[in-house]
Design an enzyme around this catalytic site. Structure first.
Site, mmCIF file in Angstrom:
data_model
loop_
_atom_site.group_PDB
_atom_site.id
_atom_site.type_symbol
_atom_site.label_atom_id
_atom_site.label_comp_id
_atom_site.label_asym_id
_atom_site.label_seq_id
_atom_site.Cartn_x
_atom_site.Cartn_y
_atom_site.Cartn_z
ATOM 1 N N ARG A 1 0.833 -1.218 0.000
ATOM 2 C CA ARG A 1 0.000 0.000 0.000
ATOM 3 C C ARG A 1 0.855 1.250 0.000
ATOM 4 O O ARG A 1 0.414 2.311 -0.443
ATOM 5 C CB ARG A 1 -0.977 -0.022 1.183
ATOM 6 C CG ARG A 1 -2.040 -1.102 1.048
ATOM 7 C CD ARG A 1 -2.934 -1.148 2.270
ATOM 8 N NE ARG A 1 -2.205 -1.339 3.502
ATOM 9 C CZ ARG A 1 -1.779 -2.518 3.954
ATOM 10 N NH1 ARG A 1 -2.050 -3.616 3.262
ATOM 11 N NH2 ARG A 1 -1.105 -2.620 5.074
ATOM 12 N N GLU B 1 5.993 -9.442 14.616
ATOM 13 C CA GLU B 1 5.388 -9.927 15.864
ATOM 14 C C GLU B 1 5.638 -11.433 16.017
ATOM 15 O O GLU B 1 5.955 -11.915 17.087
ATOM 16 C CB GLU B 1 3.888 -9.632 15.830
ATOM 17 C CG GLU B 1 3.299 -9.522 17.215
ATOM 18 C CD GLU B 1 1.842 -9.122 17.157
ATOM 19 O OE1 GLU B 1 1.417 -8.579 16.118
ATOM 20 O OE2 GLU B 1 1.141 -9.384 18.141
HETATM 21 P P1 AMP Z 1 5.086 -1.979 11.376
HETATM 22 O O1 AMP Z 1 4.556 -2.703 12.563
HETATM 23 O O2 AMP Z 1 5.150 -0.474 11.614
HETATM 24 O O3 AMP Z 1 6.398 -2.507 10.906
HETATM 25 O O4 AMP Z 1 4.017 -2.177 10.222
HETATM 26 C C1 AMP Z 1 4.194 -3.199 9.310
HETATM 27 C C2 AMP Z 1 3.442 -2.966 8.028
HETATM 28 O O5 AMP Z 1 2.150 -3.474 8.188
HETATM 29 C C3 AMP Z 1 3.326 -1.525 7.544
HETATM 30 O O6 AMP Z 1 3.637 -1.497 6.162
HETATM 31 C C4 AMP Z 1 1.884 -1.166 7.800
HETATM 32 O O7 AMP Z 1 1.342 -0.521 6.669
HETATM 33 C C5 AMP Z 1 1.179 -2.486 8.013
HETATM 34 N N1 AMP Z 1 0.326 -2.492 9.189
HETATM 35 C C6 AMP Z 1 0.688 -2.797 10.452
HETATM 36 N N2 AMP Z 1 -0.346 -2.738 11.288
HETATM 37 C C7 AMP Z 1 -1.417 -2.373 10.545
HETATM 38 C C8 AMP Z 1 -2.795 -2.129 10.840
HETATM 39 N N3 AMP Z 1 -3.293 -2.235 12.075
HETATM 40 N N4 AMP Z 1 -3.601 -1.754 9.823
HETATM 41 C C9 AMP Z 1 -3.120 -1.641 8.565
HETATM 42 N N5 AMP Z 1 -1.830 -1.858 8.223
HETATM 43 C C10 AMP Z 1 -0.979 -2.215 9.199
#
Ligand code: AMP
Length: 174
Positions: free
Chosen positions: A61, A98
């Site tokens: 995205r 995670e």
């Molecule tokens: P991060 O935990 O910041 O590394 O996020 C990992 C990826 O997953 C990023 O590219 C976010 O766009 C996506 N992402 C993580 N959590 C969400 C969520 N709750 N809703 C939508 N996209 C998410």
């Protein structure tokens, strides 16, 4: 258009992609001509004077958000993708998810010394993905001028993992 209206166009999808996660679905925002145009403008404007040469979009995205920002700023677009998707020589960075580990890749000629790079994604969650992307940029000799996201999940503290970099977000969930 304002951030309140933008928030109305971000849909909460509980238990996606797995139980316990509330997924922030930006497709209603993207489908709204005025909101998408406004969001791209809001992300681009603060970096107008920063001489950005490359805008990185993080799969998948992030591509949608980053490409119009690159056009606005007169910069090139560079994709950062998950392992095994890019066809040419890559620089890779492992990062923690995670559950288990992830790996992000960028083409070796995507960024180089002298590049000023803006990193764009849809959602800042734990910050692991964005942090790995800054590491890729810096390893290739580029300078990160900032990171921008449509949505920040502030309660996850992702911002604190991004060092001293400038971080811009449009909608924050604290
Ligand atoms: P991060 O935990 O910041 O590394 O996020 C990992 C990826 O997953 C990023 O590219 C976010 O766009 C996506 N992402 C993580 N959590 C969400 C969520 N709750 N809703 C939508 N996209 C998410």
């Amino acid at each position: 258009m304002d951030t309140g209206r933008l928030k109305e166009l971000i849909r909460d999808v509980p238990d996606f992609p797995r139980p316990g996660v509330v997924f922030k679905d930006i497709t209603p925002l993207l489908a709204d001509a005025e909101a998408f145009h406004w969001a791209v403008g809001e992300v681009s404007s603060p970096f107008r004077g920063a001489s950005v040469t490359k805008v990185i979009g993080i799969e998948a995205r992030g591509f949608i958000a980053a490409a119009p920002v690159a056009c606005r700023l007169g910069a090139g677009f560079v994709p950062v993708r998950k392992a095994g998707k890019l066809p040419w020589h890559v620089e890779a960075q492992e990062y923690e998810l995670e559950y288990g580990d992830g790996r992000l890749e960028v083409h070796r000629d995507g960024v180089g010394p002298g590049d000023k790079v803006l990193i764009v994604d849809d959602v800042l969650a734990t910050g692991g993905t964005a942090r790995a992307t800054t590491q890729l940029v810096e390893r290739l000799g580029g300078a990160v001028v900032g990171l921008a996201f449509f949505v920040e999940l502030g309660f996850l503290g992702g911002r604190s993992r991004l060092g001293g970099h400038q971080v811009l977000t449009l909608v924050d969930y604290e």
